[in-house]
Design an enzyme around this catalytic site. Sequence first.
Site, PDB file in Angstrom:
ATOM      1  N   THR A   7       0.845  -1.177   0.000  1.00  0.00           N
ATOM      2  CA  THR A   7       0.000   0.000   0.000  1.00  0.00           C
ATOM      3  C   THR A   7       0.878   1.222   0.000  1.00  0.00           C
ATOM      4  OG1 THR A   7      -1.731  -1.043   1.290  1.00  0.00           O
ATOM      5  CG2 THR A   7      -1.727   1.335   1.268  1.00  0.00           C
ATOM      6  N   LYS A  39      -8.291   1.349  -1.690  1.00  0.00           N
ATOM      7  CA  LYS A  39      -7.859   1.677  -0.335  1.00  0.00           C
ATOM      8  C   LYS A  39      -8.176   3.118   0.037  1.00  0.00           C
ATOM      9  CE  LYS A  39      -4.127  -1.405  -1.406  1.00  0.00           C
ATOM     10  NZ  LYS A  39      -2.719  -1.437  -1.772  1.00  0.00           N
ATOM     11  N   SER A 130       3.909   1.094   2.458  1.00  0.00           N
ATOM     12  CA  SER A 130       5.173   0.530   1.966  1.00  0.00           C
ATOM     13  C   SER A 130       5.986   1.525   1.149  1.00  0.00           C
ATOM     14  CB  SER A 130       4.897  -0.699   1.099  1.00  0.00           C
ATOM     15  OG  SER A 130       4.194  -1.665   1.822  1.00  0.00           O
ATOM     16  N   ALA A 161       5.554   4.072  -7.354  1.00  0.00           N
ATOM     17  CA  ALA A 161       5.296   2.798  -8.041  1.00  0.00           C
ATOM     18  C   ALA A 161       6.511   2.335  -8.841  1.00  0.00           C
ATOM     19  CB  ALA A 161       4.076   2.920  -8.959  1.00  0.00           C
TER      20      ALA A 161
END
Length: 180
Positions: A7, A39, A130, A161
């Site tokens: 996440t 989320k 994360s 990402a």
Amino acid sequence: MESWHGTTIIGVRKNNKAVIAGDGQVSLQSTVIKPNARKVRRLGDGKVIGGFAGATADAFTLFERLERKLEQYHGALMRSAVELAKDWRTDKYLRNLEAMMIVADKDITLILTGNGDVLEPAGGVAAIGSGGNFALAAATALFDYEDDAETVARKAMKIAADICVYTNDQLTVETIEDAA
């Protein structure tokens, strides 16, 4: 014990706009279990946006509790967040929940943790999860060069990402306009 990862949530507040963006990846060790989890969501009759990092069931429990607090305190996000943090810290059941949240309304952005923290980030940017540190660094660097909060959030999430193996580019983005 197997470890779930995956996440990155970022909150950006700039030029009367609050944005929370989250990636969609859920991983179990080195395997992507789901690429498109949501989320980030709206709370409190749509007047609050929030994103979570951590155990999904725990986060949904906390979202439900925050919804109740928002109802109880007539949509006052700061008061609701403080009361949730008190419960989270002192209640035997809630104390074991493993999640963090970023929430925002038209006036304020907050980071909520299981340690009882209700933090208002300095500088208009907050990130958890994360890839949170990657997204935070990217958004902080972009903040003075981009006028739009959503553009800052999207670019920061792309950078996260590209760096974090537990973060992907399938974003959910929620925005509140006319934010203070």
